[in-house]
Design a protein around this motif. Structure first.
Motif, PDB file in Angstrom:
ATOM      1  N   ARG A  89     -16.358  12.784 -14.111  1.00  0.00           N
ATOM      2  CA  ARG A  89     -16.484  11.330 -14.210  1.00  0.00           C
ATOM      3  C   ARG A  89     -17.461  10.863 -13.141  1.00  0.00           C
ATOM      4  O   ARG A  89     -17.285  11.138 -11.954  1.00  0.00           O
ATOM      5  N   GLU A  90     -18.495  10.182 -13.557  1.00  0.00           N
ATOM      6  CA  GLU A  90     -19.563   9.780 -12.629  1.00  0.00           C
ATOM      7  C   GLU A  90     -19.163   8.496 -11.913  1.00  0.00           C
ATOM      8  O   GLU A  90     -19.565   7.389 -12.272  1.00  0.00           O
ATOM      9  N   SER A  91     -18.364   8.662 -10.872  1.00  0.00           N
ATOM     10  CA  SER A  91     -17.916   7.526 -10.067  1.00  0.00           C
ATOM     11  C   SER A  91     -19.081   6.996  -9.236  1.00  0.00           C
ATOM     12  O   SER A  91     -20.090   7.694  -9.036  1.00  0.00           O
ATOM     13  N   PRO A  92     -18.975   5.761  -8.726  1.00  0.00           N
ATOM     14  CA  PRO A  92     -20.052   5.218  -7.874  1.00  0.00           C
ATOM     15  C   PRO A  92     -20.345   6.112  -6.670  1.00  0.00           C
ATOM     16  O   PRO A  92     -21.502   6.294  -6.289  1.00  0.00           O
ATOM     17  N   GLN A  93     -19.288   6.681  -6.064  1.00  0.00           N
ATOM     18  CA  GLN A  93     -19.502   7.547  -4.902  1.00  0.00           C
ATOM     19  C   GLN A  93     -20.287   8.792  -5.289  1.00  0.00           C
ATOM     20  O   GLN A  93     -21.167   9.252  -4.545  1.00  0.00           O
ATOM     21  N   ASN A 137     -14.602  17.304  -7.307  1.00  0.00           N
ATOM     22  CA  ASN A 137     -13.204  17.727  -7.471  1.00  0.00           C
ATOM     23  C   ASN A 137     -12.260  16.524  -7.514  1.00  0.00           C
ATOM     24  O   ASN A 137     -11.216  16.572  -8.179  1.00  0.00           O
ATOM     25  N   ARG A 138     -12.621  15.450  -6.815  1.00  0.00           N
ATOM     26  CA  ARG A 138     -11.754  14.274  -6.757  1.00  0.00           C
ATOM     27  C   ARG A 138     -12.163  13.190  -7.748  1.00  0.00           C
ATOM     28  O   ARG A 138     -11.556  12.123  -7.762  1.00  0.00           O
ATOM     29  N   ALA A 139     -13.164  13.457  -8.562  1.00  0.00           N
ATOM     30  CA  ALA A 139     -13.744  12.401  -9.402  1.00  0.00           C
ATOM     31  C   ALA A 139     -12.847  11.986 -10.559  1.00  0.00           C
ATOM     32  O   ALA A 139     -12.976  10.888 -11.088  1.00  0.00           O
ATOM     33  N   GLY A 140     -11.927  12.838 -10.999  1.00  0.00           N
ATOM     34  CA  GLY A 140     -11.050  12.466 -12.106  1.00  0.00           C
ATOM     35  C   GLY A 140     -11.597  12.896 -13.453  1.00  0.00           C
ATOM     36  O   GLY A 140     -12.658  13.519 -13.570  1.00  0.00           O
ATOM     37  N   ARG A 141     -10.853  12.527 -14.508  1.00  0.00           N
ATOM     38  CA  ARG A 141     -11.145  12.983 -15.861  1.00  0.00           C
ATOM     39  C   ARG A 141     -12.399  12.303 -16.406  1.00  0.00           C
ATOM     40  O   ARG A 141     -12.568  11.080 -16.315  1.00  0.00           O
ATOM     41  N   ALA A 142     -13.279  13.107 -17.020  1.00  0.00           N
ATOM     42  CA  ALA A 142     -14.527  12.583 -17.571  1.00  0.00           C
ATOM     43  C   ALA A 142     -14.289  11.957 -18.945  1.00  0.00           C
ATOM     44  O   ALA A 142     -13.225  12.105 -19.551  1.00  0.00           O
ATOM     45  N   GLU A 179     -20.143  19.052   0.254  1.00  0.00           N
ATOM     46  CA  GLU A 179     -19.618  17.683   0.244  1.00  0.00           C
ATOM     47  C   GLU A 179     -19.647  17.111  -1.172  1.00  0.00           C
ATOM     48  O   GLU A 179     -18.710  16.435  -1.613  1.00  0.00           O
ATOM     49  N   TYR A 180     -20.719  17.385  -1.882  1.00  0.00           N
ATOM     50  CA  TYR A 180     -20.860  16.904  -3.265  1.00  0.00           C
ATOM     51  C   TYR A 180     -19.776  17.523  -4.152  1.00  0.00           C
ATOM     52  O   TYR A 180     -19.187  16.830  -5.006  1.00  0.00           O
ATOM     53  N   ILE A 181     -19.510  18.812  -3.977  1.00  0.00           N
ATOM     54  CA  ILE A 181     -18.490  19.495  -4.779  1.00  0.00           C
ATOM     55  C   ILE A 181     -17.109  18.884  -4.532  1.00  0.00           C
ATOM     56  O   ILE A 181     -16.313  18.714  -5.465  1.00  0.00           O
ATOM     57  N   GLU A 182     -16.821  18.543  -3.279  1.00  0.00           N
ATOM     58  CA  GLU A 182     -15.527  17.919  -2.984  1.00  0.00           C
ATOM     59  C   GLU A 182     -15.399  16.584  -3.713  1.00  0.00           C
ATOM     60  O   GLU A 182     -14.325  16.239  -4.221  1.00  0.00           O
TER      61      GLU A 182
END
Length: 871
Positions: free
Chosen positions: A639-643, A510-515, A504-507
């Motif tokens: 990219r370290e998104s809130p999710q 994958n969707r987090a976007g450009r860092a 789940e974390y890997i998914e």
């Protein structure tokens, strides 16, 4: 055997010929009422089957249409059929020339037949259609025409499709059966005249394969070691010049290998080769042959003024021709090209330097073909000859009934790649790939005959969609294998982290976007350390995956030597790998213990190992398990998104180890997404493009109605008559009052912007600046509109020839116009002919308006006997 075929065999036999088995099989299938797809090498005698179709038309009191891809070939076929059946029985339609169109046999370009079908001409008496060079449907610009003809022809018409040998003849045959019904495939790889392929190195000729001449090229035969050794010679020339060409000519004279076609993929090179022979006083003809050549030139001489003779360098051309040689390419003055072809057929010419256009069906059989390079400019870059191109070039060698053996000579240089040559020489061919798309003109013509859903369904039966459907089926198999592997990896990750679900974390990653930039730099540094570590941990006997340039490689590690490794690759090469030269880390994929006594210095034994590696990694390659190695070194940045920050695995101290362990899962997740997108693009792709094309035409008012249920609007009729790749652009331009009001000469000049092929990107100013601004504005408008609908159709246009064409229409001399345009005579005349064709289309598109009369006058202004009106 049928009565018609029996009679045909007898008539052919009376002329001293016997039909080959494949010719009998194809002809019998035709008499039995089947369509025929005949795939055979160039020069094998496919025309004999075409002539049987003509005979069947006479015997059954029906008409026959003989189509070819180019006007030059149509003209030649017309002359041949007139010689055989008489001028009353044969007609010609090539767009710029129409002769006896009501004849029993009419020769035409495939585009003309397509236009007749869409125009609703009465073809009720049509019994047979011959599609010569049908493999031309792979041509990006004109290929769709062949598919439209095949789809639109009534199924009562018998179609004879003549093709060069292609890798996927069975697939093409299956498509023809799906759209035409009972179609017989007749396929042969045998040449009627065996061919001896040789390499020219210095003054020596080396057979390319052991065993001498072959009727099946080099397939399954052993390469000649002496030839391969000679090709490794460090003294090979970097480029082929006059000395090498004349050396080859002497070799051919000494061995009795003339007449010959010498292929040089450069117009300038062909012209220079002829000038060099003239300068050195080379004669290849007898006195009697020279007399006959001078007599053959008399009609052309009488047509040309003294000034035209001077600008066309007629005397130089005549001197070379009388000496037995000439240059043949698209820049040559068309009547000169035609006389070259006729003299070669009569056996009076001994040597023609050609660019490759001769390979396309023009009947100029010779004893020998010479190929100067295996590289050819494809319009964008220099690339290796394709298998079809090579076999068509060499197919000219060996005259049936005259030569026991045909000869092909490849002149070796430093650019000659032995592997490429052996592959081409073995007759390895590429598959036929459809170039079909629903053009604007196609869409309005199909909608004129069919309701929307019916029209959409018709075009969805194209070979393009047929191939994509097959690819889609294979794609679904691959998707299922990736899905299974993905589930297996997800199960392996279960319980890996005590804090949460790693998959789940890997998914989320994958969707987090450009860092951020700093995160990407940090990831690159970390990956560099991974690359170094993978080298440190490598060991002999290991099989690894890695990225080398843009290629994914697999290799067996044979030796570890500090910062470098000796590896045997899955391609059979033995190379050194250095950590600062590879594009990725080394990924362990397996181990292998070499059998006792296996010596990897032996190429044959390396190929055994390569086969084992290939088998071992087959599934990994199919599902793309190691494709991530080709990605950028900063792929580990995220990219370290809130999710992402909120996920429990993100707080785990072993997070990076978990991410590394999930590398395969991450790659397979992306593969599933990519395959899903690809499957969606394949599924009904032609239908989707048809919908988008219709939506755009509705925006312009050319179609009316609702999406999915359009009919022709008031603007559709003019577009139906415009058969150019710039159809919609011309349509929009003709609506402009300024262009509609141009004088005949100026209209001819501005239409030339759509008709001339600008090879060098010249930039002379336009003949009418305001008209040019209108054209450029419409081009930009349509380009933007197409982007909205996901289309990309607009062509490049050039103002360069416009002033020269206006001058020609106003009566200027050829010399003046060539000076203005800086074009070769053949390019200028061919451009004028295409402009004349386009003006005829404009005349029909604007029927009933003053512009139609202007276009008719403009066309007449371009015509001059013996120049633009020659066949």
């Amino acid at each position: 055997m049928g009565i018609y075929l029996d009679h045909y065999k007898d008539s052919v036999s009376a002329l001293g010929f016997e039909l080959d088995d494949f010719q009998v099989d194809a002809s019998q299938a035709l008499e039995d009422g089947h369509d025929v797809l005949l795939c055979a090498p160039t020069g094998a005698g496919k025309t004999m089957v075409a002539l049987f179709a003509v005979e069947m038309a006479f015997a059954t009191s029906t008409n026959c249409i003989y189509t070819t891809p180019i006007k030059a070939l149509s003209n030649q076929k017309y002359r041949e059929l007139v010689d055989r059946y008489g001028s009353d029985s044969v007609g010609l339609m090539t767009g710029d020339v129409t002769l006896n169109r009501g004849a029993r046999i009419v020769v035409m370009t495939t585009e003309v037949l397509r236009n007749l079908l869409y125009a609703g001409d009465d073809l009720s008496d049509l019994g047979y259609v011959i599609l010569d060079e049908v493999h031309y449907l792979a041509d990006a610009e004109r290929g769709p025409t062949w598919e439209e003809v095949i789809l639109e022809l009534d199924r009562s018409v018998r179609v004879v499709s003549l093709s060069a040998t292609v890798a996927n003849a069975d697939e093409f045959h299956a498509w023809l059966e799906s759209v035409r019904g009972n179609t017989r495939l007749v396929h042969t790889n045998l040449r009627p005249v065996p061919l001896l392929q040789q390499v020219v190195v210095g003054n020596r000729l080396h057979d390319l394969y052991e065993g001498g001449p072959s009727a099946t090229l080099g397939a399954g035969r052993n390469p000649n070691r002496k030839a391969l050794t000679a090709l490794e010679n460090k003294k090979l020339p970097e480029r082929i010049g006059p000395a090498q060409r004349q050396r080859v000519l002497r070799l051919m004279e000494e061995r009795g290998l003339l007449p010959a076609i010498h292929f040089i993929f450069s117009r300038k090179g062909c012209d220079e080769a002829v000038r060099d022979l003239v300068k050195d006083g080379i004669f290849l003809t007898t006195r009697h042959e020279r007399k006959l050549i001078h007599q053959a030139l008399d009609p052309i001489r009488e047509e040309l003024t003294d000034e035209d003779q001077e600008v066309l360098r007629f005397r130089s051309f005549e001197r070379a021709l009388a000496s037995g040689y000439a240059a043949h390419h698209a820049g040559v003055y068309p009547p000169f090209k035609e006389i070259i072809e006729r003299l070669m057929q009569r056996g009076l010419l001994k040597l023609v330097y050609a660019t490759g256009t001769l390979a396309l069906g023009i009947d100029m059989p010779v004893r020998t073909t010479v190929i100067e390079s295996l590289l050819k400019f494809n319009g964008t870059e220099f690339a290796d000859l394709t298998g079809i191109e090579y076999t068509q070039l060499i197919g000219r060698a060996g005259r049936r009934g005259k030569d026991d053996v045909g000869h092909t000579l490849v002149i070796a240089s430093t650019d000659t790649d032995p592997d490429v040559l052996l592959s081409l020489g073995a007759g390895e061919l590429e598959p036929l790939i459809s170039a079909f798309f629903p053009s604007y003109n196609t869409v309005v013509n199909v909608l004129a005959e069919h309701e929307y859903e019916s029209a959409r369904a018709l075009l969805a039966r194209s070979f393009a969609q047929f191939q994509r459907n097959r690819e889609l089926a294979q794609l679904e198999v691959t998707r299922e294998r990736v899905r299974i592997a993905h589930e297996r990896e997800a199960a392996r990750l279960q319980g890996l982290c005590e804090l949460g679900d790693v998959a789940e974390y890997i998914e989320l990653r994958n969707r987090a976007g450009r860092a951020s930039s700093s995160a990407r730099k940090k990831a690159k540094r970390a990956y560099r350390e991974r690359v170094a570590s993978s080298f440190d941990w490598a060991y002999g006997g290991e099989i690894v995956a890695y990225a080398d340039g843009t290629s994914l490689e697999y290799a067996y590690v044979t030796q570890v030597d500090g910062e470098r490794l000796r590896v045997a690759t899955w391609m059979g090469d033995l190379v050194w790998l250095r950590r600062d030269e590879v594009r990725s880390e080394l990924r362990h994929v397996g181990e292998y213990e070499l059998p006792s006594g296996m010596k990897l210095r032996d190429p044959a034994q390396r190929h055994v190992l390569a086969s084992h590696i290939t088998d071992l990694v087959a599934e990994r390659v199919e599902i793309g398990l190691d494709d991530d190695l080709l990605e950028s070194w900063d792929r580990g940045a995220v990219r370290e998104s809130p999710q992402l920050l909120a996920h429990p695995v993100h707080a785990c101290p072993d997070r990076e180890a978990h991410v590394d362990a999930a590398a395969a899962y991450r790659t397979l997740s992306r593969q599933l997404e990519s395959l899903a997108d690809l499957a969606e693009s394949y599924d009904d792709s032609v239908g989707a493009e048809f919908d988008a094309t219709c939506d755009l035409l509705a925006t312009l008012g050319i179609l009316k109605g609702e999406p999915g249920d359009y009919v022709l609007g008031t603007g559709a009729k003019p577009l139906r008559s415009l058969h150019s790749s710039a159809d919609l652009l011309i349509y929009e331009c003709l609506k402009d009052p300024h262009i509609a009001g141009l004088s005949p000469a100026m209209l001819a000049g501005m239409m030339a912007a759509f008709s001339f092929k600008d090879r060098r990107g010249r930039s002379n100013p336009p003949a009418d600046p305001l008209a040019w601004r209108v054209m450029r504005h419409n081009l930009e408008f349509l380009t933007d509109l197409e982007e909205r609908y996901g289309l990309d159709r607009q062509p490049e246009i050039s103002a360069h020839p416009t002033s020269a064409v206006v001058a020609w229409a106003d009566g200027a001399t050829l010399q003046t116009c060539l000076s203005m345009s800086q074009l070769l005579p053949g390019d200028f005349i061919n451009g004028l002919r295409r402009t004349g064709d386009l003006l005829t289309q404009v005349m029909h598109a604007t029927e009933g308006s003053p512009t139609s009369d202007t276009a008719a006058t403009a066309r007449r202004l371009l015509e001059r006997p013996g120049v633009t009106m020659s066949i």
